[in-house]
Design a protein around this motif. Structure first.
Motif, PDB file in Angstrom:
ATOM      1  N   ARG A  28      29.228  32.960  31.287  1.00  0.00           N
ATOM      2  CA  ARG A  28      30.151  33.993  30.796  1.00  0.00           C
ATOM      3  C   ARG A  28      31.576  33.726  31.286  1.00  0.00           C
ATOM      4  NH1 ARG A  28      27.897  38.191  32.808  1.00  0.00           N
ATOM      5  NH2 ARG A  28      29.318  38.481  34.548  1.00  0.00           N
ATOM      6  N   MET A  29      31.722  33.373  32.557  1.00  0.00           N
ATOM      7  CA  MET A  29      33.044  33.076  33.115  1.00  0.00           C
ATOM      8  C   MET A  29      33.663  31.863  32.422  1.00  0.00           C
ATOM      9  SD  MET A  29      32.402  33.722  37.157  1.00  0.00           S
ATOM     10  CE  MET A  29      34.132  33.568  37.616  1.00  0.00           C
ATOM     11  N   THR A  30      32.831  30.882  32.119  1.00  0.00           N
ATOM     12  CA  THR A  30      33.316  29.678  31.435  1.00  0.00           C
ATOM     13  C   THR A  30      33.837  30.030  30.043  1.00  0.00           C
ATOM     14  OG1 THR A  30      31.762  28.306  32.676  1.00  0.00           O
ATOM     15  CG2 THR A  30      32.661  27.374  30.649  1.00  0.00           C
ATOM     16  N   LYS A  31      33.099  30.845  29.316  1.00  0.00           N
ATOM     17  CA  LYS A  31      33.533  31.257  27.974  1.00  0.00           C
ATOM     18  C   LYS A  31      34.807  32.101  28.040  1.00  0.00           C
ATOM     19  CE  LYS A  31      29.061  31.237  25.626  1.00  0.00           C
ATOM     20  NZ  LYS A  31      28.076  32.096  24.949  1.00  0.00           N
ATOM     21  N   ASN A  32      34.938  32.918  29.077  1.00  0.00           N
ATOM     22  CA  ASN A  32      36.155  33.727  29.231  1.00  0.00           C
ATOM     23  C   ASN A  32      37.358  32.854  29.578  1.00  0.00           C
ATOM     24  OD1 ASN A  32      34.846  36.130  28.678  1.00  0.00           O
ATOM     25  ND2 ASN A  32      34.493  36.622  30.811  1.00  0.00           N
ATOM     26  N   THR A  33      37.136  31.840  30.395  1.00  0.00           N
ATOM     27  CA  THR A  33      38.216  30.944  30.807  1.00  0.00           C
ATOM     28  C   THR A  33      38.616  30.008  29.679  1.00  0.00           C
ATOM     29  OG1 THR A  33      37.405  31.027  33.086  1.00  0.00           O
ATOM     30  CG2 THR A  33      38.901  29.222  32.531  1.00  0.00           C
ATOM     31  N   TYR A  34      37.640  29.581  28.883  1.00  0.00           N
ATOM     32  CA  TYR A  34      37.871  28.664  27.766  1.00  0.00           C
ATOM     33  C   TYR A  34      37.380  29.334  26.484  1.00  0.00           C
ATOM     34  CZ  TYR A  34      38.639  25.245  31.419  1.00  0.00           C
ATOM     35  OH  TYR A  34      39.130  24.580  32.519  1.00  0.00           O
ATOM     36  N   PRO A  35      38.196  30.215  25.875  1.00  0.00           N
ATOM     37  CA  PRO A  35      37.754  30.976  24.702  1.00  0.00           C
ATOM     38  C   PRO A  35      37.359  30.103  23.511  1.00  0.00           C
ATOM     39  CG  PRO A  35      40.051  31.492  25.271  1.00  0.00           C
ATOM     40  CD  PRO A  35      39.539  30.556  26.302  1.00  0.00           C
ATOM     41  N   SER A  94      33.676  30.199  23.176  1.00  0.00           N
ATOM     42  CA  SER A  94      32.971  31.468  22.972  1.00  0.00           C
ATOM     43  C   SER A  94      32.362  31.625  21.583  1.00  0.00           C
ATOM     44  CB  SER A  94      33.897  32.649  23.280  1.00  0.00           C
ATOM     45  OG  SER A  94      34.993  32.652  22.401  1.00  0.00           O
ATOM     46  N   THR A 120      26.233  34.400  34.706  1.00  0.00           N
ATOM     47  CA  THR A 120      27.612  34.727  35.076  1.00  0.00           C
ATOM     48  C   THR A 120      28.515  33.510  34.947  1.00  0.00           C
ATOM     49  OG1 THR A 120      26.861  36.475  36.562  1.00  0.00           O
ATOM     50  CG2 THR A 120      29.084  35.604  36.939  1.00  0.00           C
TER      51      THR A 120
END
Length: 81
Positions: free
Chosen positions: A36-43, A46, A33
């Motif tokens: 995933r949150m890190t990738k969502n916050t910093y696209p 990703s 999680t």
């Protein structure tokens, strides 16, 4: 509230132009999680293949609960020769 400080290395540092980032969550989260949150916050992160999260200098299983006081790092894909 949990505040995670993630250390950045290699291309992660280059893309974000920072040595570390902060991710805040309403409660403790597991490694999957948090990544995933890190990738969502910093696209920008990703699209990196095989980006991994390390906690306390090891690669935890996806369901491992990450504590904010731990040393947490994003480990980018590496190549060698």
């Amino acid at each position: 509230m949990a505040t995670y400080t993630l250390l950045l290395f290699g291309i992660c540092r280059d893309l974000l132009k920072k040595d570390e980032i902060i991710i805040e969550t309403p409660e403790l989260v597991n490694a999957e999680t948090l990544l995933r949150m890190t990738k969502n916050t910093y696209p920008e992160l990703s699209n990196l293949p095989s980006l991994r999260l390390a906690a306390e200098q090891h690669f935890p299983k996806p369901d491992f609960i990450v504590e904010p006081r731990m040393e947490i790092a994003l480990i980018p894909p590496v190549s060698g020769g």
